[in-house]
Design a protein around this motif. Structure first.
Motif, PDB file in Angstrom:
ATOM      1  N   ARG A   1      -7.502   7.274  -1.062  1.00  0.00           N
ATOM      2  CA  ARG A   1      -6.859   6.756  -2.273  1.00  0.00           C
ATOM      3  C   ARG A   1      -5.463   6.218  -1.972  1.00  0.00           C
ATOM      4  NH1 ARG A   1      -9.293  11.426  -4.611  1.00  0.00           N
ATOM      5  NH2 ARG A   1      -7.324  12.561  -4.416  1.00  0.00           N
ATOM      6  N   ILE A   2      -4.720   6.927  -1.112  1.00  0.00           N
ATOM      7  CA  ILE A   2      -3.373   6.467  -0.762  1.00  0.00           C
ATOM      8  C   ILE A   2      -3.433   5.116  -0.051  1.00  0.00           C
ATOM      9  CG2 ILE A   2      -1.390   6.964   0.722  1.00  0.00           C
ATOM     10  CD1 ILE A   2      -1.829   9.931   0.086  1.00  0.00           C
ATOM     11  N   ARG A   3      -4.388   4.977   0.876  1.00  0.00           N
ATOM     12  CA  ARG A   3      -4.527   3.696   1.574  1.00  0.00           C
ATOM     13  C   ARG A   3      -4.894   2.582   0.601  1.00  0.00           C
ATOM     14  NH1 ARG A   3      -8.045   5.780   6.824  1.00  0.00           N
ATOM     15  NH2 ARG A   3      -6.289   6.744   7.959  1.00  0.00           N
TER      16      ARG A   3
ATOM     17  N   TYR B   1      -4.225   2.469  -2.677  1.00  0.00           N
ATOM     18  CA  TYR B   1      -3.047   2.162  -3.490  1.00  0.00           C
ATOM     19  C   TYR B   1      -2.012   1.366  -2.695  1.00  0.00           C
ATOM     20  CZ  TYR B   1      -4.936   5.625  -6.740  1.00  0.00           C
ATOM     21  OH  TYR B   1      -5.736   6.316  -7.607  1.00  0.00           O
ATOM     22  N   SER B   2      -1.866   1.702  -1.406  1.00  0.00           N
ATOM     23  CA  SER B   2      -0.906   0.990  -0.569  1.00  0.00           C
ATOM     24  C   SER B   2      -1.303  -0.475  -0.426  1.00  0.00           C
ATOM     25  CB  SER B   2      -0.817   1.661   0.803  1.00  0.00           C
ATOM     26  OG  SER B   2       0.054   0.949   1.648  1.00  0.00           O
ATOM     27  N   ASN B   3      -2.603  -0.725  -0.176  1.00  0.00           N
ATOM     28  CA  ASN B   3      -3.067  -2.107  -0.051  1.00  0.00           C
ATOM     29  C   ASN B   3      -2.879  -2.862  -1.358  1.00  0.00           C
ATOM     30  OD1 ASN B   3      -3.832  -1.640   2.601  1.00  0.00           O
ATOM     31  ND2 ASN B   3      -5.921  -1.078   2.063  1.00  0.00           N
ATOM     32  N   GLN B   4      -3.206  -2.194  -2.477  1.00  0.00           N
ATOM     33  CA  GLN B   4      -3.045  -2.852  -3.769  1.00  0.00           C
ATOM     34  C   GLN B   4      -1.576  -3.148  -4.047  1.00  0.00           C
ATOM     35  OE1 GLN B   4      -4.920  -0.225  -6.554  1.00  0.00           O
ATOM     36  NE2 GLN B   4      -6.995  -0.904  -6.080  1.00  0.00           N
ATOM     37  N   SER B   5      -0.674  -2.212  -3.706  1.00  0.00           N
ATOM     38  CA  SER B   5       0.759  -2.431  -3.931  1.00  0.00           C
ATOM     39  C   SER B   5       1.265  -3.587  -3.073  1.00  0.00           C
ATOM     40  CB  SER B   5       1.531  -1.147  -3.597  1.00  0.00           C
ATOM     41  OG  SER B   5       1.121  -0.079  -4.423  1.00  0.00           O
ATOM     42  N   GLU B   6       0.800  -3.642  -1.832  1.00  0.00           N
ATOM     43  CA  GLU B   6       1.234  -4.734  -0.947  1.00  0.00           C
ATOM     44  C   GLU B   6       0.769  -6.074  -1.486  1.00  0.00           C
ATOM     45  OE1 GLU B   6       0.921  -5.980   3.798  1.00  0.00           O
ATOM     46  OE2 GLU B   6      -0.027  -4.150   3.047  1.00  0.00           O
TER      47      GLU B   6
END
Length: 211
Positions: A85-87, A89-94
């Protein structure tokens, strides 16, 4: 004849005695071996009981370890899900940051275009106040206007070389950029804080460096 009868009688009387002695001996041997076997079997029984207790404890320990391993496996699975989930969210934020940056650049370019168009509309809709008219001149005076315009163009060319430009009647940033063959954005960047919608005749503005 009598001696034979005596011997037979004595032999017959000794036989039960011998059997009794033999029975006593066998009974004593059996008792001895029974006691010995009992003494040897007791430790063996204790050992077996201890072994049974140890086996039970081992089984309990194994069951406890299996339970712990199952708990750790469940925790590991939860951690893997959290990491996924963190990965995500990180991709979506980027991607969101990239989209925002692209949108900002597009908006900035659109604002620059709109500012140029608005400046043109304001200039065409509200004519700039002309300088005070000179006293009436002879009819030949209008013919001298091209000379004045050429002189003003020459002056603007000379001022462009020095890094500044004097605002003339009807000038705006779009016209100046076209006249001097420079970028409108470069001209705006060279005059930060200047409201290019309120230019005054004779006002000096900075020209972008030619480097």
């Amino acid at each position: 004849m009598e001696d034979d009868d005596i011997d037979t009688a004595s032999g017959s009387s000794l036989l039960p005695l011998a059997l009794a002695v033999l029975a006593i001996v066998l009974g004593g041997a059996a008792l001895y071996f029974g006691m010995t076997a009992n003494q040897r079997l007791n430790p063996l029984a204790d050992t077996m009981e201890a072994g049974s207790g140890t086996a039970a404890r081992i089984e309990k320990d194994i069951a406890r370890f299996e339970t712990r391993v199952a708990e750790l496996a469940a925790q590991y699975a939860e951690l893997e899900q959290a990491l996924s989930r963190i990965r995500l969210y990180s991709n979506q934020s980027e991607q969101t940051v990239k989209q925002i940056a692209t949108g900002m650049q597009e908006n900035r370019a659109e604002l620059v275009k709109m500012a140029g168009k608005l400046n043109e509309l304001l200039t065409s809709a509200v004519p700039v106040a002309a300088p005070a008219a000179a006293p009436a001149a002879p009819a030949a005076a209008p013919a001298a206007a091209p000379a004045n315009e050429s002189t003003a163009a020459a002056e603007s060319s000379s001022t462009a070389g020095s890094g500044t430009y004097a605002i003339q009647s009807g000038d705006n940033f779009v016209k100046i950029a076209r006249k001097l063959d420079i970028s409108l954005q470069a001209l705006i960047d060279a005059n930060p804080g200047l409201d290019h919608r309120r230019l005054r005749i004779g006002q000096l503005i900075n020209l972008p460096s030619s480097e």
